[in-house]
Motif scaffolding. Structure first.
Motif, PDB file in Angstrom:
ATOM      1  N   MET A  53     -63.353  33.742 -23.087  1.00  9.08           N
ATOM      2  CA  MET A  53     -62.101  34.474 -23.215  1.00  9.08           C
ATOM      3  C   MET A  53     -62.189  35.593 -24.248  1.00  9.08           C
ATOM      4  O   MET A  53     -61.565  36.645 -24.092  1.00  9.08           O
ATOM      5  CB  MET A  53     -60.969  33.507 -23.587  1.00  9.08           C
ATOM      6  CG  MET A  53     -60.512  32.612 -22.441  1.00  9.08           C
ATOM      7  SD  MET A  53     -59.961  33.547 -20.980  1.00  9.08           S
ATOM      8  CE  MET A  53     -58.565  34.451 -21.632  1.00  9.08           C
ATOM      9  N   LEU A  66     -54.688  38.636 -16.553  1.00 11.35           N
ATOM     10  CA  LEU A  66     -55.070  38.504 -17.954  1.00 11.35           C
ATOM     11  C   LEU A  66     -53.975  39.095 -18.827  1.00 11.35           C
ATOM     12  O   LEU A  66     -53.666  40.283 -18.753  1.00 11.35           O
ATOM     13  CB  LEU A  66     -56.393  39.220 -18.219  1.00 11.35           C
ATOM     14  CG  LEU A  66     -56.936  39.069 -19.645  1.00 11.35           C
ATOM     15  CD1 LEU A  66     -57.397  37.634 -19.889  1.00 11.35           C
ATOM     16  CD2 LEU A  66     -58.084  40.037 -19.891  1.00 11.35           C
ATOM     17  N   SER A  71     -52.963  34.430 -22.258  1.00 15.82           N
ATOM     18  CA  SER A  71     -53.831  33.712 -21.322  1.00 15.82           C
ATOM     19  C   SER A  71     -54.702  32.714 -22.088  1.00 15.82           C
ATOM     20  O   SER A  71     -55.317  33.049 -23.095  1.00 15.82           O
ATOM     21  CB  SER A  71     -54.732  34.687 -20.552  1.00 15.82           C
ATOM     22  OG  SER A  71     -53.961  35.517 -19.706  1.00 15.82           O
ATOM     23  N   ASP A  72     -54.720  31.486 -21.596  1.00 10.44           N
ATOM     24  CA  ASP A  72     -55.506  30.427 -22.236  1.00 10.44           C
ATOM     25  C   ASP A  72     -56.239  29.666 -21.138  1.00 10.44           C
ATOM     26  O   ASP A  72     -55.708  28.717 -20.564  1.00 10.44           O
ATOM     27  CB  ASP A  72     -54.595  29.503 -23.040  1.00 10.44           C
ATOM     28  CG  ASP A  72     -55.380  28.440 -23.798  1.00 10.44           C
ATOM     29  OD1 ASP A  72     -56.599  28.631 -23.986  1.00 10.44           O
ATOM     30  OD2 ASP A  72     -54.780  27.410 -24.185  1.00 10.44           O
TER      31      ASP A  72
END
Length: 262
Positions: free
Chosen positions: A8, A39, A43-44
């Motif tokens: 990420m 995105l 966002s995780d």
């Protein structure tokens, strides 16, 4: 614009370097539009052992082509309107819901200038791509159409989700057509006899399935089995020469199934 993202942090770094572009993050291996996400700063997403690509998001109308090919001949069977959750009010959800075919001014369900031109461009592009990659049998190409034109999203070297729809609309045996194409013979494509609409219903709640008295539902769970919320519950498939009547019937069936599931 497409990047390979290892985690990420890298995805956010790429996003930071292209402030004018909205990206989507999607797994390299996947199906049905699952785990495809816009995105955003919040966002995780856990990568784990999965590989992801970061890709420029192209908004528009989802379309698809079904193509038959041998080593020496390629024919487009039909173009279709591909449906995702986005088409049914679930914002930024790319999960596959179904298809409507053939592609006409009505079934595209969008404001377009020349459906004949769109169909011709889809046909030419799909056949060129299938030939370029040397694919045989039944294969598909997915697109997005917007005001800037057609964008190729992916090539699916396999039987498509339109399998049953093509059989109903064109009165042809797609398995036979696939096998013959693999053996070197591409069948003549009959004229479309009607519209066909396929819609996958996702369970609105955790439910125990009980039989429903409906004549257009398929892929049914075993009676008494549990379907979790948001899992595929069943498929509605129906045909009619009148697009409006067909759409109304499928959506009505969907409402009945939804009410029963709740």
């Amino acid at each position: 614009m497409t990047f390979h993202a290892s985690d990420m942090d890298e995805a956010f770094e790429i996003d930071k370097n292209h402030p004018d572009i909205q990206f989507i993050l999607k797994p390299i291996k996947g199906s049905g539009g699952y785990d495809v996400n816009l995105l955003n700063n919040d966002s995780d997403i856990e990568f784990g052992d999965n590989e992801f690509i970061l890709q420029e998001y192209v908004s528009g109308i989802n379309l698809s082509s079904s193509v038959l090919s041998s080593e020496n001949e390629t024919k487009t069977v039909t173009n279709t309107r591909l449906l995702t959750m986005n088409d049914f009010g679930v914002e930024n959800s790319f999960i596959y819901v179904g298809n409507i075919l053939p592609l006409t001014e009505k079934s595209i369900m969008g404001d377009v200038d020349d459906i004949s031109d769109i169909n011709e461009k889809l046909k030419d592009t799909s056949e060129s791509l299938i030939e370029k990659f040397g694919l045989i049998g039944s294969n598909g190409v997915d697109y997005i159409l917007n005001e800037r034109g057609l964008y190729v999203i992916e090539i699916n070297p396999r039987l498509q989700g339109t399998f049953e729809c093509v059989e109903k609309t064109f009165g042809m045996n797609m398995l036979e057509a696939h096998i013959k194409a693999c053996r070197g013979e591409v069948m003549e494509i009959p004229k479309a006899q009607c519209y066909t609409y396929k819609k996958i219903v996702y369970s609105p709640a955790r439910m125990k399935y009980r039989p429903m008295d409906l004549d257009n539902i398929y892929d049914l769970p075993h009676t008494g089995s549990i379907t979790e919320k948001d899992e595929p519950l069943l498929t509605i498939i129906d045909s009619d020469v009148d697009f409006e009547k067909l759409y109304e019937k499928v959506e009505s069936t969907g409402e009945i199934v939804d009410k029963s599931a709740r």
